[in-house]
Motif scaffolding. Structure first.
Motif, PDB file in Angstrom:
ATOM      1  N   GLN A 164     155.201  60.110  18.865  1.00 51.84           N
ATOM      2  CA  GLN A 164     155.821  59.392  17.755  1.00 51.84           C
ATOM      3  C   GLN A 164     156.163  60.354  16.625  1.00 51.84           C
ATOM      4  O   GLN A 164     157.232  60.308  16.052  1.00 51.84           O
ATOM      5  CB  GLN A 164     154.863  58.319  17.221  1.00 51.84           C
ATOM      6  N   GLU A 166     156.528  63.638  16.867  1.00 51.70           N
ATOM      7  CA  GLU A 166     157.566  64.576  17.278  1.00 51.70           C
ATOM      8  C   GLU A 166     158.938  63.923  17.256  1.00 51.70           C
ATOM      9  O   GLU A 166     159.924  64.536  16.866  1.00 51.70           O
ATOM     10  CB  GLU A 166     157.264  65.106  18.686  1.00 51.70           C
ATOM     11  N   ALA A 167     158.972  62.653  17.677  1.00 57.75           N
ATOM     12  CA  ALA A 167     160.257  61.941  17.677  1.00 57.75           C
ATOM     13  C   ALA A 167     160.839  61.930  16.278  1.00 57.75           C
ATOM     14  O   ALA A 167     162.024  62.187  16.079  1.00 57.75           O
ATOM     15  CB  ALA A 167     160.068  60.521  18.189  1.00 57.75           C
ATOM     16  N   ALA A 168     159.989  61.634  15.307  1.00 54.23           N
ATOM     17  CA  ALA A 168     160.464  61.544  13.930  1.00 54.23           C
ATOM     18  C   ALA A 168     160.908  62.921  13.423  1.00 54.23           C
ATOM     19  O   ALA A 168     161.999  63.072  12.882  1.00 54.23           O
ATOM     20  CB  ALA A 168     159.370  60.977  13.032  1.00 54.23           C
ATOM     21  N   LEU A 169     160.067  63.933  13.642  1.00 59.15           N
ATOM     22  CA  LEU A 169     160.417  65.263  13.150  1.00 59.15           C
ATOM     23  C   LEU A 169     161.690  65.773  13.814  1.00 59.15           C
ATOM     24  O   LEU A 169     162.516  66.407  13.180  1.00 59.15           O
ATOM     25  CB  LEU A 169     159.259  66.237  13.392  1.00 59.15           C
ATOM     26  N   LEU A 171     164.154  64.149  14.671  1.00 62.49           N
ATOM     27  CA  LEU A 171     165.346  63.484  14.129  1.00 62.49           C
ATOM     28  C   LEU A 171     165.752  64.086  12.787  1.00 62.49           C
ATOM     29  O   LEU A 171     166.678  63.606  12.150  1.00 62.49           O
ATOM     30  CB  LEU A 171     165.082  61.989  13.934  1.00 62.49           C
ATOM     31  N   GLY A 172     165.043  65.118  12.357  1.00 59.22           N
ATOM     32  CA  GLY A 172     165.376  65.712  11.075  1.00 59.22           C
ATOM     33  C   GLY A 172     164.792  64.923   9.928  1.00 59.22           C
ATOM     34  O   GLY A 172     165.401  64.820   8.866  1.00 59.22           O
ATOM     35  N   ILE A 173     163.635  64.321  10.152  1.00 58.82           N
ATOM     36  CA  ILE A 173     162.977  63.561   9.098  1.00 58.82           C
ATOM     37  C   ILE A 173     161.872  64.442   8.530  1.00 58.82           C
ATOM     38  O   ILE A 173     161.164  65.109   9.286  1.00 58.82           O
ATOM     39  CB  ILE A 173     162.418  62.237   9.685  1.00 58.82           C
ATOM     40  N   THR A 174     161.728  64.460   7.210  1.00 58.57           N
ATOM     41  CA  THR A 174     160.763  65.384   6.613  1.00 58.57           C
ATOM     42  C   THR A 174     159.332  64.954   6.947  1.00 58.57           C
ATOM     43  O   THR A 174     159.089  63.813   7.347  1.00 58.57           O
ATOM     44  CB  THR A 174     160.887  65.436   5.085  1.00 58.57           C
ATOM     45  N   GLN A 177     158.240  61.908   4.940  1.00 56.72           N
ATOM     46  CA  GLN A 177     158.832  60.657   5.417  1.00 56.72           C
ATOM     47  C   GLN A 177     158.220  60.244   6.756  1.00 56.72           C
ATOM     48  O   GLN A 177     158.037  59.058   7.024  1.00 56.72           O
ATOM     49  CB  GLN A 177     160.344  60.809   5.562  1.00 56.72           C
ATOM     50  N   ARG A 181     156.685  56.685   6.977  1.00 62.23           N
ATOM     51  CA  ARG A 181     157.444  55.667   7.694  1.00 62.23           C
ATOM     52  C   ARG A 181     157.050  55.534   9.149  1.00 62.23           C
ATOM     53  O   ARG A 181     157.387  54.547   9.783  1.00 62.23           O
ATOM     54  CB  ARG A 181     158.947  55.994   7.609  1.00 62.23           C
ATOM     55  N   VAL A 182     156.383  56.537   9.709  1.00 61.54           N
ATOM     56  CA  VAL A 182     156.005  56.452  11.120  1.00 61.54           C
ATOM     57  C   VAL A 182     154.486  56.403  11.286  1.00 61.54           C
ATOM     58  O   VAL A 182     153.939  55.493  11.903  1.00 61.54           O
ATOM     59  CB  VAL A 182     156.578  57.642  11.928  1.00 61.54           C
ATOM     60  N   LEU A 292     155.998  45.422   9.366  1.00 63.47           N
ATOM     61  CA  LEU A 292     156.472  46.796   9.393  1.00 63.47           C
ATOM     62  C   LEU A 292     157.058  47.165  10.745  1.00 63.47           C
ATOM     63  O   LEU A 292     157.923  48.016  10.844  1.00 63.47           O
ATOM     64  CB  LEU A 292     155.322  47.762   9.079  1.00 63.47           C
ATOM     65  N   THR A 293     156.561  46.547  11.806  1.00 54.69           N
ATOM     66  CA  THR A 293     156.974  47.017  13.123  1.00 54.69           C
ATOM     67  C   THR A 293     157.997  46.131  13.805  1.00 54.69           C
ATOM     68  O   THR A 293     158.652  46.566  14.730  1.00 54.69           O
ATOM     69  CB  THR A 293     155.759  47.158  14.056  1.00 54.69           C
TER      70      THR A 293
END
Lengths: 298, 251
Positions: A164, A166-169, A171-174, A177, A181-182, A292-293
């Motif tokens: 989860q 890694e998926a967020a990072l 995507l270019g998410i800081t 965030q 958010r995750v 949230l989900t």
């Protein structure tokens, strides 16, 4: 002995142990409720205690104090605990300093409550000049709850699957965030459980509060909701005895005429309050998690 | 064809262990490049070096350069967030967020500042269509993404990557957790996507590499043994180790 027989014996033993634990619990709660419910009525829940000699009255202010102290403590504990937990899970690099922080947290969580109470008396009551007050009590309770909270937030965050994050990072998410958010939404159920555990200690704690929040409640006026007013129930700088402290006090001061009844009623009330709080907190956690989900409304 | 990614003298160390040795590789634009090799050969490590996901692992050190459009991603000025926006990644396990299908896609665009509902709707429909998933999910965009099958989840994840408008897509064994039919659909999708994107795919499955890729690099013990057009590598390898590997003698 053959393996099958051993397996069966082990199964029976585990069942027995479970029944024993559940049995003790039911017996204990049943006894408290049975003794207490006879005392509890509307007057008991709402009225202030009667005079020492005549007895009578109720535990209304104490009940309110327990909940209000809980709110105050959580207002301090939750933000600090989240911050500490996030730091430990996401930012702390493995090494000697992190290890030292971890050890300190463990030591803090194993301090005897009477020691925390005396520390609170010295620092939060005397040094600050606040006297016996709700705020001093809340800070002393924070000393207990913070390590628990930090540990639980950290564990809840590290239990979120790596994919989860890694998926967020990816995507270019800081990093921040990603945490906000995750990781935090995914960790929420664990954090709620931790908060409930921490809250349970607030309800039950007496030793640390005797020296910080005090053992008496001044006359408070439930129509005055201005937090700055000295008779307002919301004033955090007034002394306040909680249910648990009150139970201890009426038993210790043997001159109270109806000490037994008050203690039984207050104990039952405390158990019921904790139960209601737990159910409510779990429901709230599930509600927020679902919000949230699941989908946002179109 | 222009080179999109140019790797020069790239080395990577996990602590004392050297995982990648003197990697030299030119990856062409709008082609599919496959990385094959036995487990532990460094192909995934190399893939994760391209968008610097290895930075998350403590003790990783690199030397040399990986240039995308002429800019070294390991230079001091490189903004990691920007890099990962341009270089999307699809993982081995489908990893949708525990959100609705719609919110999974809208996630990246929202965080990158798109608030307008219409625009988001448009992005969701476009990317899901690109990922060959629109027809299957258009009636349940607001139900949880976790209710999708593994193959659908993997296509959803690809749509989520497309929504932040990358130009390179890295895929780390994207089909290894999928059944044969889902795998086939994923491979069709990869071939479609190379019209617009540069794709680098790590795979254990040599048939898959042969089916979807234009170029193939064979990794062994952290080195590239052979890199050439997929057809040539599989029919007429020039190194005997490549031949041993693709004919199934080891790995």
């Amino acid at each position: 002995m053959n393996a099958k027989l051993v397996d069966r014996i082990a199964t029976v033993v585990f069942y027995l142990i479970t029944f024993l634990i559940v049995g003790i619990l039911i017996g204990l709660i049943g006894f408290i409720l049975y003794r207490g419910v006879q005392v509890i009525d509307w007057e008991f829940i709402t009225e202030a205690p009667g005079s020492l000699l005549t007895g009578g009255g109720g535990v209304g202010p104490q009940l309110f104090n327990s909940f209000y102290l809980l709110v105050l403590t959580m207002l301090i504990t939750i933000p600090l605990g989240l911050g500490g937990g996030i730091y430990m899970a996401e930012y702390a690099k493995p090494g000697r300093i992190t290890q030292m922080i971890r050890t300190s947290i463990e030591v803090l969580s194993s301090l005897p409550s009477i020691v925390v109470g005396l520390f609170g008396l010295l620092v939060f009551v005397q040094y600050t000049g606040w006297g016996f007050s709700l705020i001093a009590g809340a800070l002393a309770l924070t000393v207990f709850n913070l390590p628990l909270m930090v540990r639980i937030v950290e564990q809840a965050l590290t239990a979120v699957p790596r994919e989860q994050k890694e998926a967020a990072l990816a995507l270019g998410i800081t990093h921040w965030q990603t945490i906000l958010r995750v990781l935090l939404p995914a960790a929420l159920p664990g954090i709620v459980t931790g908060t409930i555990l921490a809250a349970g200690r607030v309800f039950g704690e007496a030793a640390a509060l005797m020296f910080t929040a005090g053992m008496t409640s001044p006359m408070i006026d439930f129509t005055d909701w201005n937090p700055a007013s000295p008779t307002s129930p919301l004033n955090p700088f007034r002394p306040a005895s909680t249910l648990a402290v009150h139970i201890w006090k009426v038993n210790a001061e043997s001159i109270v005429a109806d000490a037994k009844e008050v203690a039984s009623g207050a104990s039952a009330l405390l158990v019921i309050a904790v139960l209601i709080f737990n159910l409510f907190a779990r429901w709230l956690g599930r509600f927020i998690h679902a919000r949230l989900t699941s989908s946002s409304k179109a | 064809m222009a080179d999109k990614i140019v790797v020069h003298d790239f080395n990577l160390y996990y602590g004392e262990n050297q995982a990648l040795k003197d990697i030299e590789l030119n990856i062409e634009e709008k082609k599919v490049t496959a990385l094959i090799g036995p487990s532990g050969c460094g192909k995934s490590t190399f893939l994760r070096s391209i968008n610097r996901m290895n930075d998350l692992i403590p003790g990783v050190r690199t030397t040399g350069s990986i240039k995308i459009d002429g800019k070294n991603v390991y230079s001091e000025e490189q903004d990691l967030v920007l890099l990962r926006k341009h270089v999307g990644m699809v993982f081995q396990q489908p990893n949708p967020f525990p959100l609705s299908i719609y919110d999974n896609i809208a996630y990246g665009p929202r965080i990158h500042g798109i608030k307008d509902r219409k625009k988001l709707d448009e992005i969701v429909e476009r990317t899901l269509t690109q990922a060959n998933l629109w027809d299957e999910v258009k009636d349940r965009l607001h139900s949880s993404a976790l209710g999708l099958s593994g193959g659908q989840q993997q296509r959803l994840v690809i749509a989520r990557v497309l929504a932040v408008q990358p130009d390179v897509i890295l895929m780390d064994e994207p089909a290894s957790a999928l059944d044969p039919i889902s795998t086939e659909r994923l491979e069709e999708l990869i071939i479609q996507l190379k019209e617009e994107y540069t794709i680098v795919i790590v795979t254990h499955n040599m048939q898959q590499a042969a089916r979807v890729s234009d170029m193939t690099a064979f990794f062994l013990n952290g080195e590239i043994i052979e890199y050439s057009e997929t057809n040539r590598l599989f029919t007429n390898p020039s190194d005997s180790r490549t031949e041993d590997y693709i004919s199934g003698r080891f790995g």
